[in-house]
Write a protein that holds these residues in place. Structure first.
Motif, PDB file in Angstrom:
ATOM      1  N   UNK A 154       0.862  -1.138  -0.106  1.00  6.76           N
ATOM      2  CA  UNK A 154       0.098   0.186   0.140  1.00  6.76           C
ATOM      3  C   UNK A 154       0.859   1.192   0.114  1.00  6.76           C
ATOM      4  N   UNK A 155       0.323   2.541  -0.440  1.00 10.08           N
ATOM      5  CA  UNK A 155       1.187   3.627  -0.512  1.00 10.08           C
ATOM      6  C   UNK A 155       0.240   4.905  -0.086  1.00 10.08           C
ATOM      7  N   UNK A 156       0.858   5.562   0.674  1.00 10.19           N
ATOM      8  CA  UNK A 156       0.150   6.744   1.171  1.00 10.19           C
ATOM      9  C   UNK A 156       0.855   8.216   0.729  1.00 10.19           C
ATOM     10  N   UNK A 157       0.085   9.030   0.019  1.00 10.37           N
ATOM     11  CA  UNK A 157       0.953  10.188  -0.657  1.00 10.37           C
ATOM     12  C   UNK A 157       1.439  11.117   0.694  1.00 10.37           C
ATOM     13  N   UNK A 158       2.369  11.887   0.009  1.00 11.03           N
ATOM     14  CA  UNK A 158       2.708  12.810   1.282  1.00 11.03           C
ATOM     15  C   UNK A 158       1.773  13.736   1.506  1.00 11.03           C
ATOM     16  N   UNK A 159       2.072  14.247   2.731  1.00 15.75           N
ATOM     17  CA  UNK A 159       1.126  15.063   3.671  1.00 15.75           C
ATOM     18  C   UNK A 159      -0.223  14.579   3.857  1.00 15.75           C
ATOM     19  N   UNK A 160      -0.626  13.443   3.547  1.00 16.44           N
ATOM     20  CA  UNK A 160      -2.004  12.738   3.989  1.00 16.44           C
ATOM     21  C   UNK A 160      -1.781  12.245   5.585  1.00 16.44           C
TER      22      UNK A 160
END
Length: 272
Positions: A154-160
């Motif tokens: 899984x991946x989480x975008x920056x600043x999220x």
């Protein structure tokens, strides 16, 4: 009593606690502090200006507190930092980068489990008892709440932000905030349920679970705008701590909040 293998390389101004074990071919940079009962099995790298609490274990090829992967990083400006709490487990190939700008810090709490090849980028704040499954990644400045679960790849975008006890299903990617207790799957496909299994296992009261289910219904199944959903939740739900936590999270979102999935055959109680 400390146990340090003769092939380990230890930098300057390093402080080691009691019963620390440093295995073969480990490298520890300068200005590092490692707490009591920590174990570096072998071939680990601990970067400069890293502070590690007690009872942490690092498996082979873990790379902790190294330079950020950020073009803005300029070591000439001064040191940045990594701070790790207690009772964490870092499996093979885990990478954690320190802060980008001078004086900034990447922070990891207590009791987290980072499975093989998971990645924590610069300036992230990871809470307590977080699980990051194999290949999960969080980009710079991401915040992850306590007991969140990031499933495999899984991946989480920056600043999220990922809220407390939220769940990201396997092979998903998000670029908006995931509120506390909610579950998402897919690439920004929305919120598909709430973490009833995790809440039950954690001993939440039935009234609290019902309130969170109502939050899920109001925000992600009724098609309401966020302002209308907030107004309805504040009018209809008891001001339990979990309700306040959820609403505060929604109100403070800067990147937007994931919408409801609105798909058939979704359930509000999938297994975590």
């Amino acid at each position: 009593m400390q146990k340090i293998h003769p092939t380990a390389v230890i930098g300057e101004n390093v402080k080691l606690g009691e019963n620390v074990e440093i295995g073969p071919y480990c490298v520890i940079g300068d200005n590092v502090e490692i707490g009591n009962n920590c174990k570096l099995i072998s071939q680990c790298h601990i970067g400069d200006h890293t502070t590690i609490g007690d009872n942490n274990i690092f498996y082979p090829f873990a790379s902790i507190g190294t330079d950020p992967e950020d073009y803005a990083y300029d070591p000439a400006q001064g040191p940045s930092f990594t701070k790790i709490g207690n009772n964490n487990k870092f499996r093979e190939g885990v990478t954690v980068n320190r802060g980008t700008h001078a004086g900034t810090t990447t922070v990891i709490g207590d009791g987290c489990f980072f499975m093989a090849n998971s990645h924590v980028a610069h300036n992230c704040v990871v809470g307590n008892n977080v699980i990051m499954v194999v290949g999960s990644m969080i980009a710079g400045y991401v915040e992850v709440g306590d007991k969140a679960l990031l499933s495999g790849i899984t991946a989480v975008h920056q600043f999220c932000r990922v809220g407390r006890m939220a769940v990201i299903s396997g092979c998903s990617a998000i670029s908006m905030d995931l509120p506390p207790f909610m579950i998402t799957a897919g690439r920004n496909e929305g919120i598909s349920g709430f973490n009833i299994v995790g809440m039950r296992r954690s001993g939440f009261a039935p009234d609290t679970i019902r309130a969170v289910k109502k939050l899920y219904d109001i925000f992600f199944r009724q098609g309401l705008s966020m302002p209308n959903a907030i107004a309805r939740a504040e009018a209809e739900l008891p001001q339990l701590p979990e309700v306040v936590e959820f609403l505060d999270f929604i109100k403070s979102a800067k990147r937007g909040v994931l919408p409801g999935a609105n798909r058939k055959n979704r359930t509000s109680s999938p297994e975590a």
